[in-house]
Every structure is written in structure tokens, then in C-alpha cells.
Design an enzyme around this catalytic site. Sequence first.
Site, PDB file in Angstrom:
ATOM      1  N   ASP A 298      55.286  31.997  40.347  1.00  0.00           N
ATOM      2  CA  ASP A 298      54.076  32.574  39.784  1.00  0.00           C
ATOM      3  C   ASP A 298      53.147  32.983  40.934  1.00  0.00           C
ATOM      4  O   ASP A 298      53.006  32.247  41.917  1.00  0.00           O
ATOM      5  CB  ASP A 298      53.388  31.528  38.894  1.00  0.00           C
ATOM      6  CG  ASP A 298      52.308  32.131  38.029  1.00  0.00           C
ATOM      7  OD1 ASP A 298      52.616  32.496  36.897  1.00  0.00           O
ATOM      8  OD2 ASP A 298      51.156  32.229  38.502  1.00  0.00           O
ATOM      9  N   ASN A 306      42.984  40.284  39.957  1.00  0.00           N
ATOM     10  CA  ASN A 306      42.669  41.414  39.077  1.00  0.00           C
ATOM     11  C   ASN A 306      41.162  41.572  38.901  1.00  0.00           C
ATOM     12  O   ASN A 306      40.630  42.688  38.937  1.00  0.00           O
ATOM     13  CB  ASN A 306      43.327  41.216  37.709  1.00  0.00           C
ATOM     14  CG  ASN A 306      44.695  41.860  37.620  1.00  0.00           C
ATOM     15  OD1 ASN A 306      45.014  42.771  38.383  1.00  0.00           O
ATOM     16  ND2 ASN A 306      45.512  41.390  36.702  1.00  0.00           N
ATOM     17  N   HIS A 311      42.602  46.176  37.987  1.00  0.00           N
ATOM     18  CA  HIS A 311      43.973  46.154  37.453  1.00  0.00           C
ATOM     19  C   HIS A 311      44.924  47.103  38.173  1.00  0.00           C
ATOM     20  O   HIS A 311      46.099  46.761  38.355  1.00  0.00           O
ATOM     21  CB  HIS A 311      43.957  46.443  35.953  1.00  0.00           C
ATOM     22  CG  HIS A 311      43.414  45.299  35.152  1.00  0.00           C
ATOM     23  ND1 HIS A 311      44.157  44.186  34.831  1.00  0.00           N
ATOM     24  CD2 HIS A 311      42.178  45.078  34.627  1.00  0.00           C
ATOM     25  CE1 HIS A 311      43.427  43.334  34.137  1.00  0.00           C
ATOM     26  NE2 HIS A 311      42.214  43.851  33.999  1.00  0.00           N
ATOM     27  N   ASP A 315      48.416  45.820  39.584  1.00  0.00           N
ATOM     28  CA  ASP A 315      49.741  46.384  39.309  1.00  0.00           C
ATOM     29  C   ASP A 315      50.493  46.653  40.609  1.00  0.00           C
ATOM     30  O   ASP A 315      51.700  46.367  40.724  1.00  0.00           O
ATOM     31  CB  ASP A 315      49.606  47.679  38.510  1.00  0.00           C
ATOM     32  CG  ASP A 315      49.189  47.434  37.068  1.00  0.00           C
ATOM     33  OD1 ASP A 315      49.237  46.264  36.628  1.00  0.00           O
ATOM     34  OD2 ASP A 315      48.809  48.408  36.389  1.00  0.00           O
ATOM     35  N   GLU A 342      52.388  37.713  35.644  1.00  0.00           N
ATOM     36  CA  GLU A 342      52.598  37.594  37.085  1.00  0.00           C
ATOM     37  C   GLU A 342      53.710  36.599  37.407  1.00  0.00           C
ATOM     38  O   GLU A 342      53.853  36.151  38.543  1.00  0.00           O
ATOM     39  CB  GLU A 342      51.305  37.133  37.766  1.00  0.00           C
ATOM     40  CG  GLU A 342      50.861  35.733  37.441  1.00  0.00           C
ATOM     41  CD  GLU A 342      49.990  35.640  36.197  1.00  0.00           C
ATOM     42  OE1 GLU A 342      49.253  34.659  36.056  1.00  0.00           O
ATOM     43  OE2 GLU A 342      50.047  36.562  35.352  1.00  0.00           O
TER      44      GLU A 342
END
Length: 425
Positions: A298, A306, A311, A315, A342
Amino acid sequence: MATRLLLIDDNLPDRVRYRRMLQRETEAFDIVEASDGSSGLAALAQQGPFDCVLLDQELPDMQGLDVLVDIRARPNPPPVVMLTGEEDAAISIDALRRGAADYLMKRRIDEDRLQRAVRGAIQRHLLSHRVQEHEQRLALFYRLANQTEDALLIIEAGSLKIIECNEAARFQLQVKPGQDGHAAPPAAFESAAQWQAFCQRAQAEGSASHEWNIPRSDGDSTAIEILARHVEEDGRPYLVAVGRDITLRKQRERELLERSLRDGLTGVWNRRAFDERLAEYWRNAARRQRPLAVVMLDVDHFKAYNDSLGHPAGDECLRQVALGLKNGLLRGSGMLARYGGEEFVALLDETDAEGGRVVAERLRLVVLGMRLPHPQSSAGAAVSISVGVASCIPADGTGSQSLMVSADDALYRAKQSGRNRVVVS
């Protein structure tokens, strides 16, 4: 006589574009338009028959696949060419399985593709039905037979003699002219017994299909599908077989299937692909009594990433992390998948807990070494990952859920103990 075409699409600009493309054809088209599924089915019933239907998957009142099923259930249905979006990979495959003659992705439609798809669908539809018509139309069939790329064979049902074939059959199925009138099978079949079993199945069940690959001189192979149907003429039984080069279709199906198993953002395998591969690896490991490892990881404090950088940056971070993990896995027999958000997961066969720990530590260092700035992480100034590892030797009749729970539990402990670390269950 003009070719009659039913165009079902709720997008007016698209309908205008398709009409213009088809009107530039040498042979005229008589096009009837419908803006939804209900009016399209009504036009089919009230204004038919049509030579072909162009059918959009996304309609305001119903799905195109439902319209396709309705059309195929009618007597003497016309061929249907489905129009799908780039993202409708699984739908395109489903449409072919439900009887669509072809499909086109809307963004890739040009004049040549559209005309070839419509003409090809109509030609294949006519050829598959003309072989069942009365003897007086056989002359027309034979004239058309040698102009098509489909291989055609007429077989005497009792002796299995090939009494007629076209040029495509000689090329695709490797039927030599000297074989006409003899019981010898096409060279594409592995043996006379396989050919005999295929023909007998067609007689017993009314039809039969078979696929195989024919090696080519360039080292590749051509995929061929043959469909044989049992018919009677003047009281005598025959088999009418149609063989088709499906290499391109198989390639498209593989591409569409793989696209449906890939994560759209990162390009690695998705959760569905992982679940399928895990079940396969689990069965193999149980049969061979060999260890199987799961590495679950993770991205640390990704929500904060974020929130602070936005965002789009998030990404891009996931894309970079996925690429680093993929390159760091270094295992041809393993796989990497995006498990959700994630979270990523690696599946390693022939790997015990220590082997999984070594791989997990390598992946952790790879991500850390990318030095992606993370101003809001308490685990360090750069993007890092927490990793949980679990391994076991599967037992027959058991499921993989316990292995996943163990890996998830190890990941939780890695987070609780400060993140940016590997914990083995």
C-alpha cells in the site's frame, strides 16, 4: 435493387456520418434510421426485410445486446454489425458470441471499415443460407463460392467424400484438387479419425464446428474455424461445410479480453485478473505441494498525497509506482495487479515466506529509490510503501482466502508499526 440497411443509433451526427460514408459506395443503399431500440425493432417488423442492421450498443431505452437477442430470435434475421465504444471490450466479445456478424469501435470507424463490415456481414449471411436453398439456386452459389474468402466444402454424408470445394478450401484447408471425390480428409485435420468424428457429429447433431491452427512458412499460424451443417437434397444426405480464417478475430478477442483484465490507470493487471490467476496458481501449488506467496502493499499516506498535490498528481504517482513495481518484480512466473485504490498485490509461485520477504524488500527499495516527493508523509520525504507478506503450501479442497487474510493482516501490522517497511505473516 438497393441494399436495405437499418441503422439504429441515438446519435444524430453519427447517423449522418455513416449515411454519407455509405452513400459514397458504388452500389446504392436504402437506409432506414431509428433513434432507439424500440423504434428500431418496430422498423424491422413493419418495414423489413433488411439486408443488414447497424446497431449501437448504447441506446436511450435499452441495451444494444438486448436488441441483438430480439433480432436473432426472429425468423430469417438479417446480419447485425454492432457499434461499440473503446471501453466496451467484453460487450464486443459477448456480441459475437450472441450472433453478431461483426463489430466496429465507433471512434475507429472510417469509410473503408464501415463499407467492408457491412458488405462482409451481408456476404457471409447470404453464403450461409444459400447452401440450404433449392437445387435451382445452386448455380448461383457456385459462382459466388469461388469469389469468397470463405472455404466451402460439399461432403457426401455416407462416404465422407468431398464432392465439391472452392479455391479458398484448397488454400485454407489444404484440400488438394486430387482429393475431390475421395474420402481422404483435408490435410488441416490431424487424422482421418478426427475428420470422421467431426463429420459424424455434424450428422448426429445437425451441425458441428471445429477450430485449429495451420502452421505457415513464416513460423506463425493461421487460425481456421469450420462449421459443418447436415442437409438433404433430393432425399440424399450431405454435409455443407464453411471454413473461415479467424486469425484476426482471435487476435481481436485476445486483445479485448486482455484489455478487460488490465487496470485502466496503471496498465498492470486488475483485481479480476488477479483473482483468476490466484485460483489457477492455488490449484497448481496444491497439486504439486509447492509454496505460494502473496505480497500485498500500500502507498503510504496516499490520501494526504492527493489532498496536498491534487488527484492528477496522485494518478501519475500511481502510474509511476506501478511501473517501478513491475520492473522490480523480476519474476516471469509472478504477476502484479492493482488490488484497489493505492493498493497493489504481487503473486509469486514456488516462493516461501523468506523468498516473499526478499521480493517485498526489493519492491520497497525500488519505490523508495524513485524519490517521488511526498511532503505530507510521516514515513519520509519521498513516496514509500508498506508491505505485507504471506506464504503457504495449499491443500486440496481449500480456498485461498486464508492466504489473502494473512497478507492483509501483515500489511496492517506494517502500517501500524510505522510504515515504509515489510512485515511477514
